[in-house]
Design a protein around this motif. Structure first.
Motif, PDB file in Angstrom:
ATOM      1  N   HIS A  80     -25.474  -8.571  39.177  1.00  0.00           N
ATOM      2  CA  HIS A  80     -24.972  -8.432  38.193  1.00  0.00           C
ATOM      3  C   HIS A  80     -26.197  -7.535  37.025  1.00  0.00           C
ATOM      4  O   HIS A  80     -26.416  -7.311  36.176  1.00  0.00           O
ATOM      5  N   SER A  81     -27.684  -7.752  37.705  1.00  0.00           N
ATOM      6  CA  SER A  81     -28.445  -6.972  37.024  1.00  0.00           C
ATOM      7  C   SER A  81     -28.016  -5.611  37.171  1.00  0.00           C
ATOM      8  O   SER A  81     -29.614  -5.075  37.063  1.00  0.00           O
ATOM      9  N   TYR A  82     -27.442  -4.419  37.956  1.00  0.00           N
ATOM     10  CA  TYR A  82     -27.518  -3.378  38.187  1.00  0.00           C
ATOM     11  C   TYR A  82     -26.050  -2.795  38.160  1.00  0.00           C
ATOM     12  O   TYR A  82     -25.574  -3.521  39.037  1.00  0.00           O
ATOM     13  N   GLU A  86     -25.245 -11.668  29.292  1.00  0.00           N
ATOM     14  CA  GLU A  86     -24.603 -11.699  30.050  1.00  0.00           C
ATOM     15  C   GLU A  86     -24.713 -12.926  30.905  1.00  0.00           C
ATOM     16  O   GLU A  86     -23.995 -13.476  31.330  1.00  0.00           O
ATOM     17  N   TYR A  87     -26.204 -12.861  31.350  1.00  0.00           N
ATOM     18  CA  TYR A  87     -26.578 -14.672  32.209  1.00  0.00           C
ATOM     19  C   TYR A  87     -26.055 -15.780  31.721  1.00  0.00           C
ATOM     20  O   TYR A  87     -25.201 -16.274  31.496  1.00  0.00           O
ATOM     21  N   ARG A 112     -30.021  -7.281  27.928  1.00  0.00           N
ATOM     22  CA  ARG A 112     -28.944  -6.929  28.119  1.00  0.00           C
ATOM     23  C   ARG A 112     -28.496  -8.020  29.052  1.00  0.00           C
ATOM     24  O   ARG A 112     -27.123  -8.603  28.768  1.00  0.00           O
ATOM     25  N   PHE A 113     -28.696  -7.747  30.024  1.00  0.00           N
ATOM     26  CA  PHE A 113     -28.327  -8.698  31.183  1.00  0.00           C
ATOM     27  C   PHE A 113     -28.740 -10.318  30.736  1.00  0.00           C
ATOM     28  O   PHE A 113     -27.760 -10.864  31.287  1.00  0.00           O
ATOM     29  N   TYR A 126     -30.121  -2.847  34.618  1.00  0.00           N
ATOM     30  CA  TYR A 126     -29.801  -2.910  33.039  1.00  0.00           C
ATOM     31  C   TYR A 126     -31.090  -3.698  32.203  1.00  0.00           C
ATOM     32  O   TYR A 126     -31.503  -3.869  32.970  1.00  0.00           O
ATOM     33  N   TYR A 165     -28.152 -12.502  38.885  1.00  0.00           N
ATOM     34  CA  TYR A 165     -29.288 -11.732  39.516  1.00  0.00           C
ATOM     35  C   TYR A 165     -28.377 -10.076  40.348  1.00  0.00           C
ATOM     36  O   TYR A 165     -29.111  -9.277  40.726  1.00  0.00           O
TER      37      TYR A 165
END
Length: 152
Positions: A61-63, A140-141, A136-137, A132, A58
């Protein structure tokens, strides 16, 4: 009888070694210590390493940051209107001139993340912090968990 004991011992040792090797080690990102106690994070390392993996993922990769003028007006809240999670009367106060995604900790703030929509936070007239959609997040997680070696 001895064959049965040896067979049973072999099965037990295989299961035991499989458990040892299937345990994935995940270390907390240093930014997590800004939000959680050392004791809590240490406990998660053994009891719930997937949660540490979630927080670590997070953080980075969350934004994403979008810069430059857009032909369309971007709607969104000012990033300076976002409150800290743990301090009700304190708002986002990081120095934008030296803003760094490696040091930025979105877990400290009360950002509203939509399930299916991107969330926009205006930093200035050219820069937008965009989260995101949660759907979608999470997709990817899940890929990230597999890369780390977690079993579904």
């Amino acid at each position: 009888m001895i064959k049965k004991i040896l067979f049973f011992a072999t099965i037990v040792s295989m299961l035991y070694s499989n458990m040892l090797y299937s345990q994935v080690q995940v270390k907390p990102d240093s930014r997590l210590y800004q939000c959680f106690s050392e004791e809590y994070l240490k406990n998660l390392e053994t009891s719930n390493p997937k949660l540490i993996a979630y927080y670590n993922f997070y953080l980075d990769h969350s934004y994403f940051i979008s810069t430059g003028k857009s032909e369309k007006k971007v709607d969104g809240n000012s990033i300076f209107s976002v409150k800290y999670k743990e301090q009700a009367n304190k708002y986002f106060d990081e120095d934008i001139k030296v803003f760094s995604t490696q040091k930025f900790n979105p877990l400290k703030y009360d950002f509203k993340i939509e399930k299916n929509l991107y969330s926009h936070y205006l930093i200035d007239d050219k820069t937008v912090l965009i989260f995101y959609p949660m759907k979608r997040f999470m997709k990817e997680y899940k890929k990230y968990l597999i890369e780390l070696g977690f079993q579904e």
